[in-house]
Design a protein around this motif. Structure first.
Motif, short mmCIF file in Angstrom:
data_model
loop_
_atom_site.label_atom_id
_atom_site.label_comp_id
_atom_site.label_asym_id
_atom_site.label_seq_id
_atom_site.Cartn_x
_atom_site.Cartn_y
_atom_site.Cartn_z
N GLN A 117 0.86 -1.16 0.00
CA GLN A 117 -0.12 -0.13 0.09
C GLN A 117 0.84 1.18 0.11
N GLU A 118 1.84 1.16 0.81
CA GLU A 118 2.52 2.41 0.93
C GLU A 118 3.69 2.51 -0.37
N MET A 119 4.06 1.48 -1.03
CA MET A 119 4.88 1.70 -2.24
C MET A 119 3.85 2.29 -3.34
N SER A 120 2.68 1.79 -3.45
CA SER A 120 1.76 2.08 -4.56
C SER A 120 1.59 3.56 -4.24
N LYS A 121 1.13 4.07 -2.89
CA LYS A 121 0.89 5.50 -2.65
C LYS A 121 1.89 6.38 -3.16
N LEU A 122 3.37 5.81 -2.86
CA LEU A 122 4.45 6.69 -3.31
C LEU A 122 4.56 6.73 -4.81
N VAL A 123 4.61 5.69 -5.49
CA VAL A 123 4.61 5.68 -6.85
C VAL A 123 3.45 6.71 -7.57
N ALA A 124 2.44 6.52 -7.28
CA ALA A 124 1.49 7.44 -7.61
C ALA A 124 1.59 8.88 -7.52
N ALA A 125 2.22 9.33 -6.27
CA ALA A 125 2.53 10.67 -5.97
C ALA A 125 3.70 11.03 -6.99
N ILE A 126 4.44 10.05 -7.05
CA ILE A 126 5.66 10.51 -8.01
C ILE A 126 5.17 10.65 -9.66
N GLU A 127 4.10 9.82 -10.18
CA GLU A 127 3.48 10.12 -11.10
C GLU A 127 2.54 11.30 -11.32
N ARG A 128 2.02 11.82 -10.43
CA ARG A 128 1.39 12.91 -10.20
C ARG A 128 2.17 14.34 -9.96
N TYR A 129 3.47 14.20 -9.54
CA TYR A 129 4.17 15.45 -9.19
C TYR A 129 4.24 16.23 -10.37
N PRO A 130 3.96 17.55 -10.45
CA PRO A 130 4.12 18.36 -11.70
C PRO A 130 5.19 18.88 -12.18
N HIS A 131 6.31 18.91 -11.05
CA HIS A 131 7.55 19.91 -11.55
C HIS A 131 8.71 18.93 -11.39
N LYS A 132 9.85 19.32 -11.44
CA LYS A 132 11.10 18.54 -11.51
C LYS A 132 11.28 17.98 -9.98
N LEU A 133 11.41 16.47 -10.20
CA LEU A 133 11.41 15.59 -9.23
C LEU A 133 12.72 14.79 -9.36
N ILE A 134 13.73 14.81 -8.24
CA ILE A 134 14.97 13.97 -8.54
C ILE A 134 14.85 12.93 -7.24
N ILE A 135 15.03 11.72 -7.50
CA ILE A 135 14.82 10.70 -6.52
C ILE A 135 16.14 9.69 -6.50
N VAL A 136 16.64 9.65 -5.24
CA VAL A 136 17.94 8.74 -5.42
C VAL A 136 17.52 7.30 -4.55
N THR A 137 18.05 6.46 -4.88
CA THR A 137 17.95 5.33 -4.47
C THR A 137 19.26 4.18 -4.48
N ASN A 138 19.29 3.40 -4.04
CA ASN A 138 20.53 2.40 -3.83
C ASN A 138 20.11 1.14 -4.68
N GLU A 139 21.13 0.81 -5.56
CA GLU A 139 21.04 -0.71 -6.18
C GLU A 139 21.74 -1.59 -5.03
N VAL A 140 20.77 -2.44 -4.58
CA VAL A 140 21.28 -3.42 -3.37
C VAL A 140 21.13 -4.78 -4.09
N GLY A 141 21.06 -5.06 -5.29
CA GLY A 141 20.87 -6.66 -5.57
C GLY A 141 21.94 -7.17 -6.34
N ASP A 142 23.05 -6.26 -6.34
CA ASP A 142 24.18 -6.53 -7.09
C ASP A 142 25.20 -7.28 -6.04
N GLY A 143 24.87 -7.31 -4.84
CA GLY A 143 26.02 -7.78 -4.01
C GLY A 143 25.49 -9.29 -3.61
N ILE A 144 26.21 -9.66 -2.41
CA ILE A 144 25.73 -11.12 -2.04
C ILE A 144 24.42 -11.29 -1.56
N VAL A 145 23.87 -12.30 -1.60
CA VAL A 145 22.47 -12.79 -0.92
C VAL A 145 22.61 -12.65 0.60
#
Length: 193
Positions: A117-145
């Protein structure tokens, strides 16, 4: 226009995102999702704040570990009717936001579907944001399990969230060793087959 900036730890992604904001607007809103759980993290937060001040760029910092979607909507409504240039909004970072929610859901026993629910809410807010939006994230799947289940769940959910956010962003940058590469322009398309 939404832009996703991803990369590994200490890859230069936050610095690149901040420079992108500085070059695209005359002021910015910085949504910081990090929580200060210990002295080392408090020191990191202070260093980030000092580094932002040194640039001379005007940042309004909002510390928001959980309600990023609501914060995007709030900033959009505050800037919607103004004639001034809207701020560049920088959300740093998705994986800390995800960590905050996963730990909260586990501690407060909020239910299995709350994270979705929280992820869907955030993705929807990103989609409707009308101005310049820069989002930082981490790639975490490239390392060990990870050897423990919460770590594996986090890695999987971070990968899913990154894919969902990348799908709604206009541009996606991968930063490695301080070098940004724009991925969507290089992406393979099925019609090229």
């Amino acid at each position: 226009m939404a832009i996703l900036v991803t990369g590994g730890a200490r890859s230069g992604k936050s610095s690149f995102a901040e420079q992108y904001a500085i070059r695209s607007s005359n002021h910015g809103v910085y949504i910081a999702t990090c929580q200060s759980y210990d002295e080392e993290m408090a020191d990191r937060i202070m260093k980030h704040q000092k580094d932002r001040k040194v640039t001379g760029f005007v940042w309004k910092t909002c510390e928001e570990p959980y309600e990023a979607a609501e914060m995007l909507d709030k900033v959009a409504s505050e800037t919607g009717d103004k004639r001034d240039e809207p701020p560049a909004l920088l959300l740093d970072c998705l994986t800390l936001w995800l960590t905050n929610w996963m730990l909260r859901i586990e501690c407060e026993r909020l239910g299995e579907d709350r994270l979705e629910q929280e992820m869907s809410k955030l993705v929807a807010a990103i989609e409707r944001y009308p101005h310049k939006l820069i989002i930082v994230t981490n790639e975490v799947g490239d390392g060990i399990v990870p050897e423990y289940s919460l770590g594996r769940a986090f890695r999987d959910e971070a990968g899913r969230l990154n894919q969902r956010v990348a799908a709604v962003c206009d541009r996606v940058f991968l930063v490695t060793a301080g070098i940004p590469v724009e991925l969507k322009s290089l992406a393979f398309r099925w019609e090229q087959l």
